[in-house]
Design a protein around this motif. Sequence first.
Motif, mmCIF file in Angstrom:
data_model
loop_
_atom_site.group_PDB
_atom_site.id
_atom_site.type_symbol
_atom_site.label_atom_id
_atom_site.label_comp_id
_atom_site.label_asym_id
_atom_site.label_seq_id
_atom_site.Cartn_x
_atom_site.Cartn_y
_atom_site.Cartn_z
ATOM 1 N N ARG A 48 0.819 -1.208 0.000
ATOM 2 C CA ARG A 48 0.000 0.000 0.000
ATOM 3 C C ARG A 48 0.856 1.263 0.000
ATOM 4 O O ARG A 48 1.931 1.298 0.595
ATOM 5 N N LEU A 49 0.348 2.270 -0.678
ATOM 6 C CA LEU A 49 0.964 3.591 -0.732
ATOM 7 C C LEU A 49 -0.101 4.575 -0.263
ATOM 8 O O LEU A 49 -1.259 4.489 -0.681
ATOM 9 N N ALA A 50 0.281 5.487 0.644
ATOM 10 C CA ALA A 50 -0.702 6.406 1.213
ATOM 11 C C ALA A 50 -0.142 7.824 1.274
ATOM 12 O O ALA A 50 1.073 8.022 1.329
ATOM 13 N N TRP A 51 -1.055 8.777 1.260
ATOM 14 C CA TRP A 51 -0.701 10.186 1.386
ATOM 15 C C TRP A 51 -1.624 10.818 2.407
ATOM 16 O O TRP A 51 -2.817 10.530 2.439
ATOM 17 N N ASP A 52 -1.066 11.683 3.235
ATOM 18 C CA ASP A 52 -1.836 12.444 4.203
ATOM 19 C C ASP A 52 -1.490 13.916 4.050
ATOM 20 O O ASP A 52 -0.341 14.271 3.771
ATOM 21 N N THR A 53 -2.492 14.766 4.276
ATOM 22 C CA THR A 53 -2.215 16.194 4.302
ATOM 23 C C THR A 53 -1.481 16.531 5.600
ATOM 24 O O THR A 53 -1.549 15.779 6.586
ATOM 25 N N VAL A 54 -0.805 17.659 5.609
ATOM 26 C CA VAL A 54 -0.135 18.124 6.825
ATOM 27 C C VAL A 54 -1.162 18.270 7.949
ATOM 28 O O VAL A 54 -0.909 17.881 9.096
ATOM 29 N N GLU A 55 -2.334 18.772 7.610
ATOM 30 C CA GLU A 55 -3.384 18.956 8.618
ATOM 31 C C GLU A 55 -3.807 17.624 9.241
ATOM 32 O O GLU A 55 -4.076 17.557 10.448
ATOM 33 N N THR A 56 -3.857 16.577 8.453
ATOM 34 C CA THR A 56 -4.215 15.258 8.987
ATOM 35 C C THR A 56 -3.168 14.797 9.994
ATOM 36 O O THR A 56 -3.511 14.332 11.088
ATOM 37 N N ILE A 57 -1.917 14.921 9.634
ATOM 38 C CA ILE A 57 -0.839 14.500 10.547
ATOM 39 C C ILE A 57 -0.899 15.320 11.838
ATOM 40 O O ILE A 57 -0.800 14.780 12.939
ATOM 41 N N ARG A 58 -1.095 16.617 11.693
ATOM 42 C CA ARG A 58 -1.125 17.478 12.892
ATOM 43 C C ARG A 58 -2.386 17.267 13.731
ATOM 44 O O ARG A 58 -2.416 17.667 14.891
ATOM 45 N N SER A 59 -3.407 16.588 13.183
ATOM 46 C CA SER A 59 -4.601 16.315 13.978
ATOM 47 C C SER A 59 -4.303 15.330 15.110
ATOM 48 O O SER A 59 -4.974 15.333 16.131
ATOM 49 N N PHE A 60 -3.292 14.477 14.939
ATOM 50 C CA PHE A 60 -2.926 13.552 16.005
ATOM 51 C C PHE A 60 -1.512 13.787 16.518
ATOM 52 O O PHE A 60 -1.109 13.209 17.521
ATOM 53 N N ASP A 61 -0.741 14.658 15.835
ATOM 54 C CA ASP A 61 0.613 15.011 16.265
ATOM 55 C C ASP A 61 0.785 16.515 16.049
ATOM 56 O O ASP A 61 1.398 16.947 15.077
ATOM 57 N N PRO A 62 0.227 17.321 16.941
ATOM 58 C CA PRO A 62 0.186 18.768 16.737
ATOM 59 C C PRO A 62 1.556 19.420 16.551
ATOM 60 O O PRO A 62 1.649 20.481 15.942
ATOM 61 N N ASP A 63 2.599 18.806 17.057
ATOM 62 C CA ASP A 63 3.939 19.391 16.955
ATOM 63 C C ASP A 63 4.724 18.888 15.742
ATOM 64 O O ASP A 63 5.900 19.206 15.588
ATOM 65 N N TRP A 64 4.076 18.103 14.866
ATOM 66 C CA TRP A 64 4.774 17.537 13.711
ATOM 67 C C TRP A 64 5.376 18.643 12.852
ATOM 68 O O TRP A 64 4.743 19.660 12.582
ATOM 69 N N GLN A 65 6.617 18.413 12.422
ATOM 70 C CA GLN A 65 7.317 19.313 11.504
ATOM 71 C C GLN A 65 7.974 18.461 10.428
ATOM 72 O O GLN A 65 8.436 17.342 10.701
ATOM 73 N N PRO A 66 8.022 18.958 9.203
ATOM 74 C CA PRO A 66 8.709 18.190 8.153
ATOM 75 C C PRO A 66 10.189 18.069 8.477
ATOM 76 O O PRO A 66 10.757 18.905 9.190
ATOM 77 N N GLY A 67 10.793 17.010 7.954
ATOM 78 C CA GLY A 67 12.214 16.806 8.146
ATOM 79 C C GLY A 67 13.022 17.917 7.479
ATOM 80 O O GLY A 67 12.532 18.642 6.613
ATOM 81 N N THR A 68 14.244 18.056 7.899
ATOM 82 C CA THR A 68 15.136 19.048 7.299
ATOM 83 C C THR A 68 16.310 18.336 6.650
ATOM 84 O O THR A 68 16.634 17.205 6.995
ATOM 85 N N GLY A 69 16.914 18.992 5.697
ATOM 86 C CA GLY A 69 18.111 18.430 5.086
ATOM 87 C C GLY A 69 17.853 17.431 3.986
ATOM 88 O O GLY A 69 18.703 16.629 3.655
#
Length: 131
Positions: A48-69
Amino acid sequence: MTPRFDLVGIVATDLARTLDFYRRLGVDVPPGAENEPHVEVTLPGGFRLAWDTVETIRSFDPDWQPGTGGSGIGLAFRCADPAEVDRYYAELTGAGFTGHRPPWDAFWGQRYAVLLDPEGNGVDLYAPLPD
């Protein structure tokens, strides 16, 4: 039972553009999926391959930030032959997606090219070179 690798998930800042990219590579993403917060497809073979919006991720992980580098994942799509590698690379870069490495004949015996999806993830195209 041991855990079984089953899904790759990608966080998308622009879900519609990201799904357009993968549709152009032949991934069967349902029409209208770009309007959903989570999209998941089962590929041939059951993976399976899946995509989530940033808002979806932050709905359960409010402090989520994209990786750097740079991206931490890479995906690879096997093409039918070397000409198909060239064709898909030209089609996707012609549609405004980012090419990273134009097609070349790799020393390991494959025609190879590297694109970046809209999130900056490396997406390889490859096909065996004729003997």
